[in-house]
Write a protein that holds these residues in place. Sequence first.
Motif, PDB file in Angstrom:
ATOM      1  N   GLY A 283     -42.274  10.713   2.708  1.00  0.00           N
ATOM      2  CA  GLY A 283     -41.765  11.057   1.381  1.00  0.00           C
ATOM      3  C   GLY A 283     -42.702  11.971   0.620  1.00  0.00           C
ATOM      4  O   GLY A 283     -42.274  12.911  -0.055  1.00  0.00           O
ATOM      5  N   PHE A 284     -44.012  11.720   0.742  1.00  0.00           N
ATOM      6  CA  PHE A 284     -45.002  12.549   0.062  1.00  0.00           C
ATOM      7  C   PHE A 284     -44.978  13.982   0.597  1.00  0.00           C
ATOM      8  O   PHE A 284     -44.947  14.944  -0.168  1.00  0.00           O
ATOM      9  N   LEU A 285     -44.973  14.129   1.929  1.00  0.00           N
ATOM     10  CA  LEU A 285     -45.010  15.464   2.526  1.00  0.00           C
ATOM     11  C   LEU A 285     -43.733  16.258   2.256  1.00  0.00           C
ATOM     12  O   LEU A 285     -43.787  17.452   1.947  1.00  0.00           O
ATOM     13  N   VAL A 286     -42.589  15.622   2.374  1.00  0.00           N
ATOM     14  CA  VAL A 286     -41.326  16.321   2.132  1.00  0.00           C
ATOM     15  C   VAL A 286     -41.203  16.696   0.658  1.00  0.00           C
ATOM     16  O   VAL A 286     -40.748  17.793   0.328  1.00  0.00           O
ATOM     17  N   SER A 287     -41.627  15.823  -0.236  1.00  0.00           N
ATOM     18  CA  SER A 287     -41.575  16.133  -1.662  1.00  0.00           C
ATOM     19  C   SER A 287     -42.512  17.283  -2.010  1.00  0.00           C
ATOM     20  O   SER A 287     -42.165  18.169  -2.796  1.00  0.00           O
TER      21      SER A 287
ATOM     22  N   GLY B 236     -43.429   8.360  -4.689  1.00  0.00           N
ATOM     23  CA  GLY B 236     -44.189   8.122  -3.463  1.00  0.00           C
ATOM     24  C   GLY B 236     -45.640   7.781  -3.741  1.00  0.00           C
ATOM     25  O   GLY B 236     -46.216   6.911  -3.084  1.00  0.00           O
ATOM     26  N   LEU B 237     -46.248   8.464  -4.725  1.00  0.00           N
ATOM     27  CA  LEU B 237     -47.633   8.143  -5.080  1.00  0.00           C
ATOM     28  C   LEU B 237     -47.750   6.747  -5.675  1.00  0.00           C
ATOM     29  O   LEU B 237     -48.671   5.995  -5.331  1.00  0.00           O
ATOM     30  N   ILE B 238     -46.833   6.397  -6.554  1.00  0.00           N
ATOM     31  CA  ILE B 238     -46.866   5.063  -7.153  1.00  0.00           C
ATOM     32  C   ILE B 238     -46.670   3.991  -6.075  1.00  0.00           C
ATOM     33  O   ILE B 238     -47.394   2.987  -6.038  1.00  0.00           O
ATOM     34  N   TYR B 239     -45.728   4.221  -5.187  1.00  0.00           N
ATOM     35  CA  TYR B 239     -45.472   3.253  -4.112  1.00  0.00           C
ATOM     36  C   TYR B 239     -46.666   3.163  -3.169  1.00  0.00           C
ATOM     37  O   TYR B 239     -47.071   2.062  -2.761  1.00  0.00           O
ATOM     38  N   GLY B 240     -47.255   4.308  -2.811  1.00  0.00           N
ATOM     39  CA  GLY B 240     -48.406   4.304  -1.917  1.00  0.00           C
ATOM     40  C   GLY B 240     -49.617   3.625  -2.537  1.00  0.00           C
ATOM     41  O   GLY B 240     -50.309   2.845  -1.864  1.00  0.00           O
ATOM     42  N   ILE B 241     -49.872   3.904  -3.814  1.00  0.00           N
ATOM     43  CA  ILE B 241     -51.002   3.257  -4.490  1.00  0.00           C
ATOM     44  C   ILE B 241     -50.782   1.755  -4.599  1.00  0.00           C
ATOM     45  O   ILE B 241     -51.708   0.964  -4.402  1.00  0.00           O
ATOM     46  N   SER B 242     -49.547   1.357  -4.892  1.00  0.00           N
ATOM     47  CA  SER B 242     -49.279  -0.077  -4.987  1.00  0.00           C
ATOM     48  C   SER B 242     -49.429  -0.764  -3.631  1.00  0.00           C
ATOM     49  O   SER B 242     -49.892  -1.911  -3.559  1.00  0.00           O
ATOM     50  N   LEU B 243     -49.079  -0.086  -2.546  1.00  0.00           N
ATOM     51  CA  LEU B 243     -49.290  -0.670  -1.215  1.00  0.00           C
ATOM     52  C   LEU B 243     -50.779  -0.815  -0.911  1.00  0.00           C
ATOM     53  O   LEU B 243     -51.211  -1.821  -0.334  1.00  0.00           O
TER      54      LEU B 243
ATOM     55  N   LEU C 160     -31.744  26.975  -0.965  1.00  0.00           N
ATOM     56  CA  LEU C 160     -31.009  25.915  -0.282  1.00  0.00           C
ATOM     57  C   LEU C 160     -31.956  24.942   0.422  1.00  0.00           C
ATOM     58  O   LEU C 160     -31.780  23.726   0.354  1.00  0.00           O
ATOM     59  N   VAL C 161     -32.985  25.471   1.073  1.00  0.00           N
ATOM     60  CA  VAL C 161     -33.955  24.606   1.749  1.00  0.00           C
ATOM     61  C   VAL C 161     -34.719  23.763   0.728  1.00  0.00           C
ATOM     62  O   VAL C 161     -34.963  22.572   0.939  1.00  0.00           O
ATOM     63  N   GLY C 162     -35.098  24.371  -0.408  1.00  0.00           N
ATOM     64  CA  GLY C 162     -35.783  23.612  -1.456  1.00  0.00           C
ATOM     65  C   GLY C 162     -34.902  22.519  -2.030  1.00  0.00           C
ATOM     66  O   GLY C 162     -35.363  21.411  -2.304  1.00  0.00           O
ATOM     67  N   PHE C 163     -33.616  22.834  -2.209  1.00  0.00           N
ATOM     68  CA  PHE C 163     -32.656  21.850  -2.725  1.00  0.00           C
ATOM     69  C   PHE C 163     -32.543  20.658  -1.778  1.00  0.00           C
ATOM     70  O   PHE C 163     -32.655  19.497  -2.193  1.00  0.00           O
ATOM     71  N   ILE C 164     -32.360  20.943  -0.487  1.00  0.00           N
ATOM     72  CA  ILE C 164     -32.208  19.870   0.493  1.00  0.00           C
ATOM     73  C   ILE C 164     -33.503  19.068   0.625  1.00  0.00           C
ATOM     74  O   ILE C 164     -33.485  17.833   0.678  1.00  0.00           O
ATOM     75  N   ALA C 165     -34.637  19.768   0.665  1.00  0.00           N
ATOM     76  CA  ALA C 165     -35.919  19.070   0.793  1.00  0.00           C
ATOM     77  C   ALA C 165     -36.200  18.207  -0.433  1.00  0.00           C
ATOM     78  O   ALA C 165     -36.763  17.116  -0.317  1.00  0.00           O
ATOM     79  N   GLY C 166     -35.805  18.669  -1.624  1.00  0.00           N
ATOM     80  CA  GLY C 166     -35.993  17.861  -2.829  1.00  0.00           C
ATOM     81  C   GLY C 166     -35.184  16.577  -2.785  1.00  0.00           C
ATOM     82  O   GLY C 166     -35.673  15.508  -3.152  1.00  0.00           O
ATOM     83  N   LEU C 167     -33.945  16.681  -2.326  1.00  0.00           N
ATOM     84  CA  LEU C 167     -33.119  15.475  -2.219  1.00  0.00           C
ATOM     85  C   LEU C 167     -33.657  14.523  -1.152  1.00  0.00           C
ATOM     86  O   LEU C 167     -33.719  13.309  -1.363  1.00  0.00           O
ATOM     87  N   VAL C 168     -34.057  15.077  -0.015  1.00  0.00           N
ATOM     88  CA  VAL C 168     -34.596  14.240   1.063  1.00  0.00           C
ATOM     89  C   VAL C 168     -35.913  13.600   0.623  1.00  0.00           C
ATOM     90  O   VAL C 168     -36.167  12.420   0.889  1.00  0.00           O
ATOM     91  N   GLY C 169     -36.765  14.367  -0.067  1.00  0.00           N
ATOM     92  CA  GLY C 169     -38.027  13.819  -0.555  1.00  0.00           C
ATOM     93  C   GLY C 169     -37.816  12.698  -1.556  1.00  0.00           C
ATOM     94  O   GLY C 169     -38.550  11.708  -1.563  1.00  0.00           O
ATOM     95  N   PHE C 170     -36.801  12.852  -2.408  1.00  0.00           N
ATOM     96  CA  PHE C 170     -36.491  11.802  -3.376  1.00  0.00           C
ATOM     97  C   PHE C 170     -35.965  10.549  -2.683  1.00  0.00           C
ATOM     98  O   PHE C 170     -36.370   9.437  -2.999  1.00  0.00           O
ATOM     99  N   VAL C 171     -35.064  10.733  -1.725  1.00  0.00           N
ATOM    100  CA  VAL C 171     -34.460   9.588  -1.039  1.00  0.00           C
ATOM    101  C   VAL C 171     -35.501   8.841  -0.194  1.00  0.00           C
ATOM    102  O   VAL C 171     -35.525   7.614  -0.164  1.00  0.00           O
ATOM    103  N   PHE C 172     -36.380   9.592   0.481  1.00  0.00           N
ATOM    104  CA  PHE C 172     -37.374   8.959   1.355  1.00  0.00           C
ATOM    105  C   PHE C 172     -38.730   8.801   0.678  1.00  0.00           C
ATOM    106  O   PHE C 172     -39.740   8.675   1.361  1.00  0.00           O
ATOM    107  N   SER C 173     -38.770   8.775  -0.639  1.00  0.00           N
ATOM    108  CA  SER C 173     -40.049   8.641  -1.331  1.00  0.00           C
ATOM    109  C   SER C 173     -40.688   7.277  -1.108  1.00  0.00           C
ATOM    110  O   SER C 173     -41.887   7.125  -1.297  1.00  0.00           O
ATOM    111  N   TRP C 174     -39.938   6.300  -0.687  1.00  0.00           N
ATOM    112  CA  TRP C 174     -40.493   4.972  -0.445  1.00  0.00           C
ATOM    113  C   TRP C 174     -41.231   4.891   0.891  1.00  0.00           C
ATOM    114  O   TRP C 174     -41.939   3.938   1.151  1.00  0.00           O
ATOM    115  N   ILE C 175     -41.071   5.904   1.747  1.00  0.00           N
ATOM    116  CA  ILE C 175     -41.842   5.957   2.997  1.00  0.00           C
ATOM    117  C   ILE C 175     -43.132   6.711   2.670  1.00  0.00           C
ATOM    118  O   ILE C 175     -43.074   7.893   2.327  1.00  0.00           O
TER     119      ILE C 175
END
Length: 123
Positions: A60-64, A100-107, A41-56
């Motif tokens: 996003g990187f740490l949660v994913s 998150g990696l793609i977004y971070g590298i592009s920034l 359950l924790v992995g499921f929730i963390a995966g969804l949160v990591g996906f949603v906040f991947s632009w931060i």
Amino acid sequence: MTDTPPVPPTPDTPPTPPAASVPPAPPAAPGVAGPKQTLSLVGFIAGLVGFVFSWIPVLGFLVSLAAIIISLMAKGREPGAPKWMWIVGLIGGIVGLVVGLIYGISLILLAIASTSLGGVTQY
């Protein structure tokens, strides 16, 4: 209560015992505990949160990354838990990590490009 007197039993019907002598119903048996699924359950929730906040970038990187680790731990430690939970957590964590990696590298590239072009004066 009513004011009517009780009817005496006839020979055809058996007498009913008074309400006080009826034994109480047995207590409800505790339900059988389901399989342990906390990590899933924790992995499921963390995966969804990591996906949603991947632009931060950092969050996003740490949660994913945490979702990937927890989902893989859930796969090994909780064989009775629903498989879809840790699978969704793993996929969400991987996708969130890649985005998150793609977004971070592009920034970073954008910051480098903007500082290198800052000294150029155009007329």
